[in-house]
Design a protein around this motif. Structure first.
Motif, PDB file in Angstrom:
ATOM      1  N   GLY A 157       0.815  -1.216   0.000  1.00 24.98           N
ATOM      2  CA  GLY A 157       0.000   0.000   0.000  1.00 24.98           C
ATOM      3  C   GLY A 157       0.844   1.260   0.000  1.00 24.98           C
ATOM      4  N   GLY A 158       0.279   2.321  -0.580  1.00 21.45           N
ATOM      5  CA  GLY A 158       1.028   3.551  -0.818  1.00 21.45           C
ATOM      6  C   GLY A 158       1.446   4.337   0.401  1.00 21.45           C
ATOM      7  N   GLN A 159       0.921   3.990   1.598  1.00 19.52           N
ATOM      8  CA  GLN A 159       1.311   4.699   2.823  1.00 19.52           C
ATOM      9  C   GLN A 159       1.996   3.776   3.830  1.00 19.52           C
ATOM     10  N   ALA A 160       2.483   2.644   3.372  1.00 18.72           N
ATOM     11  CA  ALA A 160       3.043   1.634   4.276  1.00 18.72           C
ATOM     12  C   ALA A 160       4.240   2.135   5.063  1.00 18.72           C
ATOM     13  N   LEU A 161       5.012   3.075   4.493  1.00 17.75           N
ATOM     14  CA  LEU A 161       6.212   3.589   5.167  1.00 17.75           C
ATOM     15  C   LEU A 161       6.061   5.061   5.544  1.00 17.75           C
ATOM     16  N   ALA A 162       4.854   5.552   5.543  1.00 11.33           N
ATOM     17  CA  ALA A 162       4.612   6.960   5.864  1.00 11.33           C
ATOM     18  C   ALA A 162       5.117   7.291   7.261  1.00 11.33           C
ATOM     19  N   GLY A 163       5.800   8.423   7.364  1.00  9.37           N
ATOM     20  CA  GLY A 163       6.319   8.868   8.654  1.00  9.37           C
ATOM     21  C   GLY A 163       7.709   8.369   8.981  1.00  9.37           C
ATOM     22  N   LEU A 164       8.275   7.504   8.130  1.00  6.64           N
ATOM     23  CA  LEU A 164       9.608   6.963   8.384  1.00  6.64           C
ATOM     24  C   LEU A 164      10.651   7.691   7.545  1.00  6.64           C
ATOM     25  N   LYS A 165      11.749   8.069   8.186  1.00  9.47           N
ATOM     26  CA  LYS A 165      12.876   8.686   7.509  1.00  9.47           C
ATOM     27  C   LYS A 165      13.930   7.611   7.299  1.00  9.47           C
ATOM     28  N   LEU A 166      14.136   7.233   6.053  1.00  4.68           N
ATOM     29  CA  LEU A 166      14.930   6.058   5.739  1.00  4.68           C
ATOM     30  C   LEU A 166      16.126   6.418   4.855  1.00  4.68           C
ATOM     31  N   GLY A 167      17.305   6.087   5.336  1.00  2.00           N
ATOM     32  CA  GLY A 167      18.512   6.278   4.546  1.00  2.00           C
ATOM     33  C   GLY A 167      18.672   5.137   3.557  1.00  2.00           C
ATOM     34  N   ILE A 168      19.087   5.455   2.339  1.00  2.00           N
ATOM     35  CA  ILE A 168      19.358   4.435   1.322  1.00  2.00           C
ATOM     36  C   ILE A 168      20.844   4.460   1.025  1.00  2.00           C
ATOM     37  N   TYR A 169      21.566   3.459   1.516  1.00  2.00           N
ATOM     38  CA  TYR A 169      22.993   3.349   1.225  1.00  2.00           C
ATOM     39  C   TYR A 169      23.105   2.756  -0.178  1.00  2.00           C
ATOM     40  N   GLU A 170      23.347   3.631  -1.160  1.00  2.00           N
ATOM     41  CA  GLU A 170      23.267   3.237  -2.557  1.00  2.00           C
ATOM     42  C   GLU A 170      24.521   2.508  -3.046  1.00  2.00           C
ATOM     43  N   HIS A 171      25.686   2.917  -2.613  1.00  2.00           N
ATOM     44  CA  HIS A 171      27.004   2.471  -3.102  1.00  2.00           C
ATOM     45  C   HIS A 171      26.917   2.130  -4.589  1.00  2.00           C
ATOM     46  N   SER A 172      27.233   0.889  -4.999  1.00  2.00           N
ATOM     47  CA  SER A 172      27.186   0.517  -6.409  1.00  2.00           C
ATOM     48  C   SER A 172      26.156  -0.567  -6.667  1.00  2.00           C
ATOM     49  N   ALA A 173      25.171  -0.679  -5.764  1.00  2.00           N
ATOM     50  CA  ALA A 173      24.131  -1.692  -5.927  1.00  2.00           C
ATOM     51  C   ALA A 173      23.295  -1.406  -7.169  1.00  2.00           C
ATOM     52  N   VAL A 174      23.009  -2.434  -7.948  1.00  2.00           N
ATOM     53  CA  VAL A 174      22.269  -2.236  -9.188  1.00  2.00           C
ATOM     54  C   VAL A 174      20.829  -1.809  -8.919  1.00  2.00           C
ATOM     55  N   GLY A 175      20.312  -2.128  -7.734  1.00  2.17           N
ATOM     56  CA  GLY A 175      18.937  -1.774  -7.412  1.00  2.17           C
ATOM     57  C   GLY A 175      18.788  -0.479  -6.633  1.00  2.17           C
ATOM     58  N   ARG A 176      19.834   0.335  -6.580  1.00  5.22           N
ATOM     59  CA  ARG A 176      19.806   1.520  -5.729  1.00  5.22           C
ATOM     60  C   ARG A 176      18.697   2.493  -6.131  1.00  5.22           C
ATOM     61  N   ASP A 177      18.511   2.758  -7.409  1.00  3.63           N
ATOM     62  CA  ASP A 177      17.474   3.696  -7.836  1.00  3.63           C
ATOM     63  C   ASP A 177      16.081   3.119  -7.606  1.00  3.63           C
ATOM     64  N   ILE A 178      15.945   1.821  -7.797  1.00  3.00           N
ATOM     65  CA  ILE A 178      14.667   1.162  -7.537  1.00  3.00           C
ATOM     66  C   ILE A 178      14.314   1.262  -6.063  1.00  3.00           C
ATOM     67  N   LEU A 179      15.302   1.093  -5.192  1.00  2.69           N
ATOM     68  CA  LEU A 179      15.045   1.152  -3.753  1.00  2.69           C
ATOM     69  C   LEU A 179      14.595   2.543  -3.331  1.00  2.69           C
ATOM     70  N   VAL A 180      15.232   3.572  -3.858  1.00  2.00           N
ATOM     71  CA  VAL A 180      14.821   4.945  -3.555  1.00  2.00           C
ATOM     72  C   VAL A 180      13.398   5.191  -4.056  1.00  2.00           C
ATOM     73  N   ALA A 181      13.134   4.783  -5.286  1.00  4.26           N
ATOM     74  CA  ALA A 181      11.799   4.984  -5.860  1.00  4.26           C
ATOM     75  C   ALA A 181      10.734   4.237  -5.076  1.00  4.26           C
ATOM     76  N   LEU A 182      11.056   3.060  -4.600  1.00  5.69           N
ATOM     77  CA  LEU A 182      10.090   2.247  -3.868  1.00  5.69           C
ATOM     78  C   LEU A 182       9.754   2.855  -2.515  1.00  5.69           C
ATOM     79  N   VAL A 183      10.780   3.325  -1.800  1.00  5.42           N
ATOM     80  CA  VAL A 183      10.527   3.963  -0.507  1.00  5.42           C
ATOM     81  C   VAL A 183       9.597   5.160  -0.692  1.00  5.42           C
ATOM     82  N   LYS A 184       9.841   5.954  -1.712  1.00  8.75           N
ATOM     83  CA  LYS A 184       8.981   7.116  -1.976  1.00  8.75           C
ATOM     84  C   LYS A 184       7.565   6.680  -2.348  1.00  8.75           C
TER      85      LYS A 184
END
Length: 497
Positions: free
Chosen positions: A182-209
């Motif tokens: 659901g679209g509000q499952a992580l609402a209110g959480l401030k989450l750091g995304i340690y991107e480094h060189s992971a191939v899914g880094r942009d997907i992870l950022v987009a998903l959290v948003k």
């Protein structure tokens, strides 16, 4: 046409190992010819079992190593040579391309070396219905392939191959989790995304948003960083603590290089162990039966949370085989997880009228998201969520540049003789660290249980010249110290003539 090439012989000649995790080796050894031959052998095997035919599409993706585009091109050339069509999925997570393939009933290949340094790479093969398992591996190794005259004297393709149109698999992969949580499952959480060189880094950022969270991008790198979720580097441990303290984060999210293994840090910047993450994810999803390797935390049995726990050898193919048996036995809700955090679901998961389809391959996103959503629902922090489990702690490290032959010789030496003789030898070796050896488990490597409750588990790595050491105790610092001491002992241990 050249003479037929035996895959078994090519393994020896090239030094590029082939197993149930796919092919892996030094980039310098993974010539186009070798990658082409292994891909052809995989497709020939699929043809033998009715899963490949002329005109079928084959999905190909890769991680962000410098060598991945070249290897992907060699794999694509092999698909075309065998009469298939290429679905080029670009640079996306391993589970994303696997889900795409499973959903369409087509094979898929992921070019990745996972967590190992970028002087190495690999190819992971998926059947139309799941990962390559042990019987597939043996059948592929037994293949002989006849290679076309496409390669120069160095084993590289002489001519550029035609480019395939890019297929978008990321959108469906993100939607898989937005639709379920659901679209509000992580609402209110401030989450750091340690991107480094992971191939899914942009997907992870987009998903959290997309799930309503506040995503803070951290540590992006244009250089490949070999992040190992089982042995987190000291600098990554320090970074997480610093980021959490400075930015007041609720958690930090990350993955390994091909984004099939998760890393999740709590509000203090302490990275959670993969097997703890697996337990918490299974509980959050309401799973009743679990398959997990012998190296994973014994709190899964001690917790009483799960009706069935099936222990396996280390590696996702063994976990998948055990999950398949559990399903065949009539279990309705089945998952698997590994010490590296990789999480697999063999059956659909239902929650609040939403259904998450099965995905029987390692996935990094599901364990991260399910645990974050569960903690938010319960109104607790991640550290509080972990405290609800029995107080058992695991730790793992490795001796790097420790030849596999040396690892195997050590294990063979320690296992010589009667059980009484083995326990006496292990007590003599490790007694000053852990006391008297009580019993051993040889499901995979040598797992030593001591009378005081500590565990030391030694195992040669299956894909690198390393000796893995897993330890378990009732205190986190004790587990880490025991691991360090055990590895120092092993490093200096000499087998008597």
């Amino acid at each position: 046409m050249t003479q037929p090439v035996s895959i078994a012989d090519l393994m020896v000649q090239s030094g590029v190992a082939f197993g149930t995790s796919g092919a892996r080796g030094l980039v310098s050894a993974m010539t186009d010819r070798v990658c082409f031959a292994y891909s052809c052998a995989f497709l020939q095997h699929l043809a033998d079992i009715g899963q490949f035919w002329p005109g079928i599409h084959v999905a190909i993706a890769g991680d962000l190593r410098p060598s991945s585009p070249r290897v992907m091109a060699a794999c694509a050339a092999a698909v075309r040579h065998m009469g298939g069509e290429v679905d080029l999925c670009g640079f996306v997570p391993s589970p994303a391309v696997a889900a795409y393939g499973f959903g369409r009933g087509i094979p898929s290949l992921m070019v990745t070396g996972s967590h190992i340094p970028d002087d190495r790479n690999g190819i992971k093969f998926n059947r139309i219905d799941g990962e390559v398992l042990k019987p597939d591996e043996l059948a592929i190794r037994a293949q002989s392939v006849t290679l076309p005259d496409l390669f120069d004297g160095d084993g590289m393709l002489k001519d550029a191959q035609p480019a395939a149109p890019l297929v978008d698999v990321a959108t469906a992969y993100i939607a898989r989790y937005v639709d379920f949580f659901g679209g509000q499952a992580l609402a209110g959480l401030k989450l750091g995304i340690y991107e480094h060189s992971a191939v899914g880094r942009d997907i992870l950022v987009a998903l959290v948003k997309a799930l309503g969270g506040d995503a803070v991008s951290l540590g992006r790198s244009d250089r490949f960083i070999p992040v190992d979720t089982e042995a987190v580097r000291p600098q990554d441990q320090a970074l997480a603590r610093e980021w959490s303290a400075a930015l007041k984060l609720d958690a930090i999210l990350s993955t390994d290089g091909d984004s099939d293994r998760p890393l999740l840090a709590d509000e203090h910047g302490l990275w959670m162990r993969g097997d703890v993450l697996g337990m918490l994810s299974a509980r959050a999803l309401g799973v009743g039966a679990i398959a997990t390797p012998v190296s994973c935390n014994s709190a899964v049995e001690m917790s009483g949370l799960f009706a069935t726990v099936r222990r396996t050898r280390i590696g996702s193919p063994f976990v998948i085989e055990a999950m398949n048996r559990l399903v065949a036995e009539g279990q309705k809700s089945v998952c698997g997880y590994e010490a590296n955090g990789g999480f697999l679901i063999a059956t659909p998961v239902e929650a609040e009228g939403r259904i998450l389809p099965a995905l029987p391959t390692r996935d990094a996103l599901l364990p991260i998201l399910s645990v974050l959503v569960d903690a938010r629902r319960r109104g607790v922090t991640l550290s509080m969520l972990q405290a609800q489990l029995p107080a058992r702690y695991t730790f793992s490290e490795r001796l790097e540049n420790y030849p596999t032959a040396q690892s195997r010789a050590l294990i063979a030496h320690l296992e010589q003789g009667s059980e009484a003789a083995i326990l006496a030898r292990l007590t003599a070796m490790f007694g000053a660290l852990a006391g008297e050896a009580d019993w051993t488990d040889r499901t995979d490597g040598l797992r030593i249980h001591f009378t005081g409750g500590d565990i030391i588990h030694l195992r040669p790595s299956g894909n690198a010249p390393e000796l893995r050491c897993y330890t378990e105790s009732d205190n986190a610092q004790r587990a880490a110290t025991l691991n360090d001491q055990a590895l120092k002992l092993v490093r200096n241990y000499t087998i008597a003539a």
